[in-house]
Motif scaffolding. Structure first.
Motif, PDB file in Angstrom:
ATOM      1  N   UNK A   1      40.797  76.795  37.568  1.00  0.00           N
ATOM      2  CA  UNK A   1      41.281  75.450  37.253  1.00  0.00           C
ATOM      3  C   UNK A   1      41.859  75.415  35.841  1.00  0.00           C
ATOM      4  N   UNK A   2      42.681  74.405  35.581  1.00  0.00           N
ATOM      5  CA  UNK A   2      43.368  74.254  34.295  1.00  0.00           C
ATOM      6  C   UNK A   2      43.028  72.893  33.700  1.00  0.00           C
TER       7      UNK A   2
ATOM      8  N   UNK B   1      41.014  70.153  35.314  1.00  0.00           N
ATOM      9  CA  UNK B   1      40.704  70.861  36.559  1.00  0.00           C
ATOM     10  C   UNK B   1      40.210  69.957  37.671  1.00  0.00           C
TER      11      UNK B   1
ATOM     12  N   UNK C   1      45.738  70.932  30.103  1.00  0.00           N
ATOM     13  CA  UNK C   1      45.430  72.343  29.862  1.00  0.00           C
ATOM     14  C   UNK C   1      46.632  73.125  29.373  1.00  0.00           C
TER      15      UNK C   1
END
Lengths: 364, 364, 364, 364
Positions: A245-246, A249, A275
């Motif tokens: 995830x970023x 997320x 992110x």
């Protein structure tokens, strides 16, 4: 493209099995003019080397890298860089038992079915040792990225149920504990938790976070070559990763738009739920990526399984295994991020005519 | 490879902007001999069409697909299949305001910086309309996969903070509510939650799950072309996705090895924490993938931002927007999964000599 | 990679069949910031348009190109450029006869066997009309190359047994005759020769030469992506090409080393037997490439062949055909050269660290 | 794709420089289940080994191959096969002179300009020694192709001005003379011619022909991945090749349609001007490919050139060189043809749905 090749301009081809003669990688597409020596690579390999604490397998491997091509007088020449690490402590007799029985959580069954044959010694190609090539190549990627002021910080944010606290976050702590946690207290608790796991012949997972500073705006090729898309591919290709995830997320899924959006200000984004990536392109903010690592599948307690012939049986994995993969995977995640970023940086040179004119001196 | 191309054997090249003349895709590498008509494609496109409920943008688009090449007498010929959807309700005047101001949470800033120019009308290439090409191609992928008994089930597991209950899970319910949730009660709550969001000019996110049944063992090309690696790339390339996970996913990070490992039995795995993938190769069990979707960044409340010139200002996004992207993204996730699976299925033909001999009739 | 995609950074995906609805191409990876209009493309298409002399098929096609995406306000945006040409004069009834009989020299048999089905109308995908997409994309490639001072000159050096004389070489003459020969006398003889061929219901071949000036040193990626390697692939992919050579070409095979080597001088190479490429990399001299074009396989005299069922029979090809492919292939060769060069030019940006630092402003 | 990688499914990545530690190749995508040992590779390498006659360089190299990965119990496992040959007789002091002076006909100048640095020892990466990796990989390709009854015959058809006679063509003669000519008389004349060249410190070129029998119909991916297109790329990537042609080749350009077309009969084509390829797809007939090899550029007579600083000077190449490259290039051409064919054979598995159903057992 065949499965052991990654990248478009800066590419890597890894090869080798856990108990074969050697493990290696060919880096093709590295720009010429970078000073490079084994001493640039070795520190990265040392971070994933086994036997450094009781939380990693006691298998003894020097994991010393040799550069066989691609440099001249200590500088890259633009030709393929071949690197090799010879296996020295294979001890394949440890693994005889798994020849005829599928280990739960491992790739024994799928390799056997896909290929009709598998190198069962130590997991063969599906072993964590395969990541040596990635890490060696990642060291070159990061050396290049450093030239542009781009630097990583990678660490564990959780081990099993133990999470770091954002208040106690201390970068300096990361290399102070064998779990690479940026929080001394959490690291202490995690060690206690792992001791318990070991006592029960069990294992644990965790989460690794990689934060990259200094990225220019523009990396990533929409729509399928988005930066997050390529990073997800690269990180998910690490053996034990089950999620990527970023920024916010999975958390973002339960936020409202006004909470999740990052306002723009004169000096950048006010927050960074994104992110560091907007529309698949780096936005100049820090890249924030997290990977979920599953617990080591090799455990020394009996597990139900079947034989190659399909008979139900039980297996207890002997041999030398990490009770938790996270600490050694930290540098692997960092490597995969670096490899993806350098390729994106090279691809981005062609984004606008203006860039090309700088290279080919058309203004003059 | 350039950014709008995906796949190795079964490839797609998508093109088109939100307010351009048309949106389209070229599918190259589709095997010959598949019966194919627009009526195979249109139902997929209809699932993502705007204007179907108050939870999707009221923009009116027929989104009717035309097949321009690649079939003859209703059957694929092995040559590229070009499909186009013309834009009919562009109304670009709605979007004049965003010409000089960056919308938070959108790709305006990064496209402008990367390319030095952007089509600001409706987000241009970064618009959700870009996914039309993916969905049209995905319909072909799934038609092919169906030939092998492979079928998908895709739905929302959460909208904002509202999650479905596994006890109430009801497949039949998915198409009964505009949010594609397999739980009537959760869908009801989610609608109430979205009404509230709309009332506050706010938006919501959610999680989409895709479960694929009937997969053979063997799809995925270790080590970088692992099935989960390619799926993560494909799904993460969807505009609003911020995380992807498989099986137990991020949850696996806090489990112990003995909990997370799936015992093998005579009839398959006893559990499926792996999500149908072991060592990057499909294991014959159901594929389970989840994607986190961020809240729609376009909201009708004032947000802080900057102009192209760098001046701080405020923007209130007018125009027609989805308060939640999830329902329309369900079929997009399904499409991306299908596209990845068919390419993996084709790649897997070459995994062993035995397969090749079947095709080239070498036994005789 | 699937067969209708070419290139790594600057890529094209072509689609369409002779008697389908349309023919087209998607250019992905074109740098942003290039002014581009249909009027940049149309002149290239007009050079390959049918019906311009008695030496080309009388099929009437406007071949008017439409740009469907990838530009904004007349400038490329870095997103995929989709171009389409609709077929208007298909007259597929002309081709009914070839449904059940394989035409010698054509791809009917191989398409049928490979795919199990073929669009027999006008050769379907194997028709020369497929090159429309290449030429449209090639026009963009050359517009870009012109920005760097790189220009092509392409012409016929022979038609059947008639060759141009190097003494009479006159660039200005190329567009003065319908055969694009740079030698008025040879053109005259070639026309007489073709009239004779037509009288006998026969056809002729020829050789096309493409000379490119202004190339920088450095294009080409050893060892498999050498400039001549990629050019050979691109040019050999044109339907009727049976051979490709560079500089002295096949002639070089009978020269001695001291004859064939090009001495270096202060102002460049004294001769150019190398054809502008040394070690697969452009050397700053003119690129010289030649392609051998076979005689048009469609001839109006009876030929022995077999039916789909394998029965021996005879076929006389009716319909509208070029007695010689060379004149219309001139611009196709030029297009393929341009497409290869621009991709090589973009790839070369990453050859040395020094280039990258210019783009990312690292000196400052 | 980076320059040292070739292929899509069956891929090779070569690495290494003439006077580096080693030369090698990684084969990724080789199907599992092929028995493979160094003894399958070595005979191919021996055919290109130096020092076998006075017409090849006296450099002494064992060129012994080692397989480092990808096999288990003597069988390929579907994982990357890494092969290495260590350099043992580098003698780099021989080459000191070329450090500051560009050799005519060599890649010194272009490598220096492209990369800003070059390994000048023995030509570095541009040396013929680079082909060791190709030949080792080609041996595997041919072992696979043999499984399908596909076999090559490769030989020299001319050395300098000496050509073989089709009447005297004798397959058995090929390995009877050091020039691999299928005509004893021509071989004798060619040896006399080469003796003369040696006496004058000069060198010669020639033409190599490769004929492949047993090919199934269907290999090749129109339109850019045509079989002849990919073969041209592969063969043109060999250092000294200046032209490639198929079947009638350049000769076809002066034939008439009725002469060049190959009539179909019940038992195949009556003639083979097409060289076994129609529309870019193998037609079941023999593949016929020819490559023009330039004379060895390294000659021991004085040649005009310039220094790195641009000063005009003269150079006389000392050291150990082949007076003619053709004999050692025979196996290199064969290797490149094999590598291209196996990749095309694997790609062709996906051409029709019917093939896939055979593999995935859908009939049942």
């Amino acid at each position: 493209m065949a499965g052991s090749i990654l990248g478009t301009i800066f590419t890597i081809t890894t090869w080798g099995e856990s108990h074969g003669k050697a493990i290696g990688v060919v880096v093709d597409g590295c720009p010429a003019g970078l000073t490079l020596a084994p001493s640039d690579i070795q520190p990265f390999l040392n971070r994933r080397k086994p036997g450094t604490s009781k939380y990693t397998t006691p298998r003894k491997e020097g994991d010393e890298v040799e550069i066989l091509s691609g440099t001249f007088a200590g500088v890259t020449t633009g030709t393929p860089i071949s690197m090799v690490v010879y296996n020295t402590d294979e001890r394949s007799h440890d693994y005889g038992k798994i020849k005829d029985t599928y280990r739960p959580g491992h790739a024994d069954y799928t390799y056997q079915e896909k290929y009709g044959i598998r190198d069962y010694r130590g997991g063969g190609r599906s072993s964590g040792r395969e990541t040596i090539g990635r890490v060696a190549a990642g060291a070159i990627a990061w050396k290049l990225l450093n030239e542009f002021g781009i630097t990583p910080l990678t660490y564990a944010t959780s081990i099993g149920p133990i999470r770091i606290s954002s208040e106690r976050f201390d970068e300096a702590e990361i290399n102070n504990n064998p779990l690479f946690m940026p929080d001394a207290k959490a690291a202490e608790e995690a060690r206690a938790y792992l001791d318990e796991c070991l006592a029960h012949s069990d294992s644990a997972g965790g989460v690794i976070e990689c934060v990259v500073s200094g990225l220019p705006v523009g990396l990533g090729q929409p729509v399928f070559g988005k930066l997050d898309s390529e990073l997800a591919k690269a990180v998910m290709s690490i053996g034990s990763v089950k999620g990527v995830e970023f920024g916010a997320g999975f958390q973002a899924a339960s936020l409202n738009g006004h909470e999740n959006n990052d306002p723009f200000t004169k000096t950048g984004k006010a927050t960074n739920h994104a992110g560091g990536i907007l529309g698949g392109i780096s936005d100049g903010d820090s890249l924030v990526l997290r990977a979920a690592i599953k617990p080591t599948p090799s455990i020394a307690m009996p597990q139900k399984t079947v034989t190659l012939g399909g008979e139900e049986t039980s297996i207890t994995i002997q041999g030398r295994h990490d009770p938790v993969i996270v600490p050694r995977a930290v540098v692997v995640v960092e490597a995969m991020v670096g490899l993806t970023l350098i390729d994106a940086l090279l691809m981005n040179c062609s984004s606008k005519l203006e860039n090309l004119k700088k290279i080919y001196d058309c203004e003059e």
